[in-house]
Design a protein around this motif. Sequence first.
Motif, mmCIF file in Angstrom:
data_model
loop_
_atom_site.group_PDB
_atom_site.id
_atom_site.type_symbol
_atom_site.label_atom_id
_atom_site.label_comp_id
_atom_site.label_asym_id
_atom_site.label_seq_id
_atom_site.Cartn_x
_atom_site.Cartn_y
_atom_site.Cartn_z
ATOM 1 N N LEU A 176 86.822 -42.466 61.297
ATOM 2 C CA LEU A 176 87.035 -43.505 60.289
ATOM 3 C C LEU A 176 87.697 -44.740 60.890
ATOM 4 O O LEU A 176 87.387 -45.868 60.503
ATOM 5 C CB LEU A 176 87.888 -42.951 59.143
ATOM 6 N N GLN B 255 90.024 -43.517 50.815
ATOM 7 C CA GLN B 255 88.728 -43.181 51.378
ATOM 8 C C GLN B 255 88.249 -41.853 50.803
ATOM 9 O O GLN B 255 89.028 -40.931 50.607
ATOM 10 C CB GLN B 255 88.826 -43.122 52.900
ATOM 11 N N ASP C 231 82.856 -42.326 52.601
ATOM 12 C CA ASP C 231 83.350 -42.842 53.875
ATOM 13 C C ASP C 231 83.023 -41.905 55.024
ATOM 14 O O ASP C 231 82.872 -42.335 56.167
ATOM 15 C CB ASP C 231 84.867 -43.077 53.799
ATOM 16 N N SER D 3 85.514 -48.303 60.708
ATOM 17 C CA SER D 3 86.025 -49.199 59.682
ATOM 18 C C SER D 3 85.935 -50.650 60.121
ATOM 19 O O SER D 3 86.427 -51.046 61.161
ATOM 20 C CB SER D 3 87.491 -48.851 59.378
#
Length: 236
Positions: free
Chosen positions: A120, A6, A51, A124
């Motif tokens: 994250l 990422q 990201d 995701s």
Amino acid sequence: MLDRQQVILVVDDEERIRRLLRMYLEREGFVVEEAGDGNTAIQKAIESDYDLILLDIMLPGLDGMNVCAGIRKMKSTPIIMLTAKGEEGNRIHGFELGADDYVVKPFSPREIIYRVKAILRRSSVTAYLTENTSSIIVFPNLCIEHEARRVTADKQEVHLTPKEYDLLHYLALTPDKVFSREELLKEVWHYEFFGDLRTVDTHVKRLREKLSKVSLPAATMITTVWGVGYKIEHPK
């Protein structure tokens, strides 16, 4: 495990801060890119698919608030604001512009890593597909397609930031159940030790505003239970 590393954009005019964040982030396996001013930051953020972005507020050129607002016009990349300003008004303004989180300097690098991983993890798609949750949630005026992370209200798509989507989806999984702000911070933001309850209020406000632009009935489904928290009320 993700198939790729990422990539995080670190935006700060202080080289020592960028170097410190790069060191800790690379230890955790992230790829790090840097920007030292607001104009460079917004150009990189729009041209590349990061990201997550760690964004300082006090920047030469465009300040962090303007950078955040500019990115949000084009992309929903998760943004954590970094600033020496700890006043409540600045935090709320950052959230209103679309920031997903807010960290006040001086900060602990370990806290930064904790918050980065929490955001994250929740933003995701891969993480979501491992959860035992409904793939599509349908109400009369609202549809949430979980795998695509797409929200439509009265058949019009509503563009949400990752955290706005997470909050809406979590509430929608259990209609008519009231969640306290503390519960939502823990379950949506994964904050057991850190977190401002106003974060929840600000995200609920933004959700209502975005939904109301295309469907007032969808917006009014998000109900405040005074003194307790929030729920999505199933239309009678």
